[in-house]
Write a protein that holds these residues in place. Structure first.
Motif, PDB file in Angstrom:
ATOM      1  N   LEU A   1       0.837  -1.195   0.000  1.00  0.00           N
ATOM      2  CA  LEU A   1       0.000   0.000   0.000  1.00  0.00           C
ATOM      3  C   LEU A   1       0.871   1.244   0.000  1.00  0.00           C
ATOM      4  O   LEU A   1       1.891   1.298   0.686  1.00  0.00           O
ATOM      5  N   LYS A   2       0.426   2.243  -0.758  1.00  0.00           N
ATOM      6  CA  LYS A   2       1.104   3.537  -0.749  1.00  0.00           C
ATOM      7  C   LYS A   2       0.220   4.530  -0.011  1.00  0.00           C
ATOM      8  O   LYS A   2      -1.001   4.527  -0.188  1.00  0.00           O
ATOM      9  N   ALA A   3       0.858   5.371   0.775  1.00  0.00           N
ATOM     10  CA  ALA A   3       0.119   6.385   1.522  1.00  0.00           C
ATOM     11  C   ALA A   3       0.805   7.737   1.380  1.00  0.00           C
ATOM     12  O   ALA A   3       2.016   7.806   1.119  1.00  0.00           O
TER      13      ALA A   3
ATOM     14  N   LEU B   1       3.215  -1.257   3.969  1.00  0.00           N
ATOM     15  CA  LEU B   1       2.783   0.143   3.883  1.00  0.00           C
ATOM     16  C   LEU B   1       3.993   1.028   3.656  1.00  0.00           C
ATOM     17  O   LEU B   1       4.975   0.957   4.394  1.00  0.00           O
ATOM     18  N   THR B   2       3.916   1.858   2.630  1.00  0.00           N
ATOM     19  CA  THR B   2       4.980   2.800   2.319  1.00  0.00           C
ATOM     20  C   THR B   2       4.413   4.207   2.318  1.00  0.00           C
ATOM     21  O   THR B   2       3.388   4.455   1.680  1.00  0.00           O
TER      22      THR B   2
ATOM     23  N   LYS C   1       0.340  12.349  -8.910  1.00  0.00           N
ATOM     24  CA  LYS C   1       1.697  11.855  -9.155  1.00  0.00           C
ATOM     25  C   LYS C   1       1.921  10.492  -8.506  1.00  0.00           C
ATOM     26  O   LYS C   1       2.479   9.587  -9.114  1.00  0.00           O
ATOM     27  N   ILE C   2       1.443  10.321  -7.262  1.00  0.00           N
ATOM     28  CA  ILE C   2       1.738   9.123  -6.483  1.00  0.00           C
ATOM     29  C   ILE C   2       0.651   8.061  -6.582  1.00  0.00           C
ATOM     30  O   ILE C   2       0.931   6.870  -6.523  1.00  0.00           O
ATOM     31  N   ARG C   3      -0.600   8.492  -6.721  1.00  0.00           N
ATOM     32  CA  ARG C   3      -1.755   7.574  -6.746  1.00  0.00           C
ATOM     33  C   ARG C   3      -1.788   6.677  -5.492  1.00  0.00           C
ATOM     34  O   ARG C   3      -1.768   5.450  -5.597  1.00  0.00           O
ATOM     35  N   PRO C   4      -1.866   7.301  -4.305  1.00  0.00           N
ATOM     36  CA  PRO C   4      -1.849   6.501  -3.074  1.00  0.00           C
ATOM     37  C   PRO C   4      -3.161   5.764  -2.834  1.00  0.00           C
ATOM     38  O   PRO C   4      -4.207   6.140  -3.351  1.00  0.00           O
ATOM     39  N   ASP C   5      -3.067   4.732  -2.017  1.00  0.00           N
ATOM     40  CA  ASP C   5      -4.240   3.981  -1.591  1.00  0.00           C
ATOM     41  C   ASP C   5      -4.852   4.618  -0.345  1.00  0.00           C
ATOM     42  O   ASP C   5      -6.057   4.556  -0.143  1.00  0.00           O
TER      43      ASP C   5
END
Length: 85
Positions: free
Chosen positions: A6-8, A31-32, A49-53
């Motif tokens: 997961l990106k945050a 989790l990053t 740019k990042i498209r986080p979850d």
């Protein structure tokens, strides 16, 4: 359904709060923290740019508060999972 990893991103007007949260979550497997900003008006460009979850979001910020941030994201059909700070 969420996929690991997961990106945050973290949005908070206080740099110390961002640093503290990064330290708290650094040990969570999968989790990053992919980005952060103290300027809520830059959230849309950072998000695209990042498209986080996941979005860690402060509610009380000067100028543009957390609810304004969510409104802008929803208007652009971006609906992350949100954790309020």
């Amino acid at each position: 359904m969420l996929q690991i990893p997961l990106k945050a991103i973290i949005i908070d007007d206080e740099p110390e709060a961002i640093t503290n949260l990064e330290k708290l979550v650094q040990g969570i497997a999968g989790l990053t923290i992919a980005g952060s900003t103290t300027k809520p008006e830059k959230v849309l460009s950072l998000f695209l740019k990042i498209r986080p979850d996941i979005l860690f979001l402060d509610i009380q910020m000067p100028g543009m508060n957390g609810f304004d941030v969510l409104k802008e994201l929803h208007e652009n059909k971006l609906n992350p999972y949100v954790i309020y700070l």
